[in-house]
Design an enzyme around this catalytic site. Structure first.
Site, PDB file in Angstrom:
ATOM      1  N   THR A  24      38.304  54.349  57.427  1.00  9.57           N
ATOM      2  CA  THR A  24      38.065  52.938  57.719  1.00  9.57           C
ATOM      3  C   THR A  24      38.032  52.115  56.433  1.00  9.57           C
ATOM      4  O   THR A  24      38.584  51.009  56.388  1.00  9.57           O
ATOM      5  CB  THR A  24      36.755  52.762  58.507  1.00  9.57           C
ATOM      6  OG1 THR A  24      36.812  53.590  59.672  1.00  9.57           O
ATOM      7  CG2 THR A  24      36.538  51.329  58.930  1.00  9.57           C
ATOM      8  N   CYS A  25      37.419  52.630  55.403  1.00 13.42           N
ATOM      9  CA  CYS A  25      37.343  51.903  54.126  1.00 13.42           C
ATOM     10  C   CYS A  25      38.736  51.717  53.529  1.00 13.42           C
ATOM     11  O   CYS A  25      39.056  50.652  52.992  1.00 13.42           O
ATOM     12  CB  CYS A  25      36.441  52.645  53.142  1.00 13.42           C
ATOM     13  SG  CYS A  25      34.750  52.847  53.734  1.00 13.42           S
TER      14      CYS A  25
END
Length: 179
Positions: free
Chosen positions: A65-66
């Site tokens: 996600t990052c």
């Protein structure tokens, strides 16, 4: 025996997070000054904010996600500058080697977005933004958040309820909140 050790370790991590964290920082609060690392493990950089800045806290370098979220800040850096943002910081509770490698991975041609290693979690803890990420990361990590700051004062803060999602901390959303 292994189950008992595992349960004890998880309890210790949860206790550590609760002891490290204080109340979450709020709009109007002063961001406490802390040192982080940007270029080398033996070189600390004091986080002192001047003018308008955007601080993007993420759970971990190279996590899925990052790695999807941060390119928006890199690609929109000039738009942030056009809205009078001095610096865009990406902060994670990771070591400086991971942060440097992640920056090079995401921006091989370079970027002015600053990737800061809060390797001990002191800055993140002072903001009250640590959570027990032991199940996925093996240790406490930063919540997914964005702070818009004027000098050392929080103007706005956006914290994802679910750190595995980007709903209110994406670059486009943050840009819409800047005047």
């Amino acid at each position: 025996m292994t189950s008992l050790i595992s349960t004890s370790a998880e309890a210790a991590h949860s206790l550590a997070v609760s002891l490290l964290s204080k109340a979450q920082i709020q709009p109007g609060a002063i961001i406490p000054e802390h040192s982080v690392k940007e270029t080398a493990p033996d070189t600390v950089v004091p986080l002192k904010f001047h003018g308008k800045n955007v601080i993007v806290g993420v759970p971990g370098a190279f996590s899925g996600t990052c790695t999807v979220q941060i390119p928006g800040y890199i690609q929109n850096y000039d738009r942030f500058k056009a809205k009078s943002v001095n610096e865009v910081y990406v902060v994670a509770v990771n070591d400086v080697f991971a942060m440097k490698a992640w920056k090079e991975h995401l921006a091989p041609a370079g970027t002015s977005v600053r990737f800061m290693a809060d390797d001990k979690g002191a800055f993140t803890s002072a903001l009250g933004l640590m959570f027990d990420a032991t199940p996925k990361f093996g240790a406490p990590r930063s919540k997914r958040y964005v702070i818009i700051a004027e000098n050392d004062k929080v103007e706005s803060i956006f914290i994802e309820e679910d750190p595995s999602k980007v709903t209110i901390t994406g670059a486009e959303t943050v840009l819409s909140h800047l005047t």
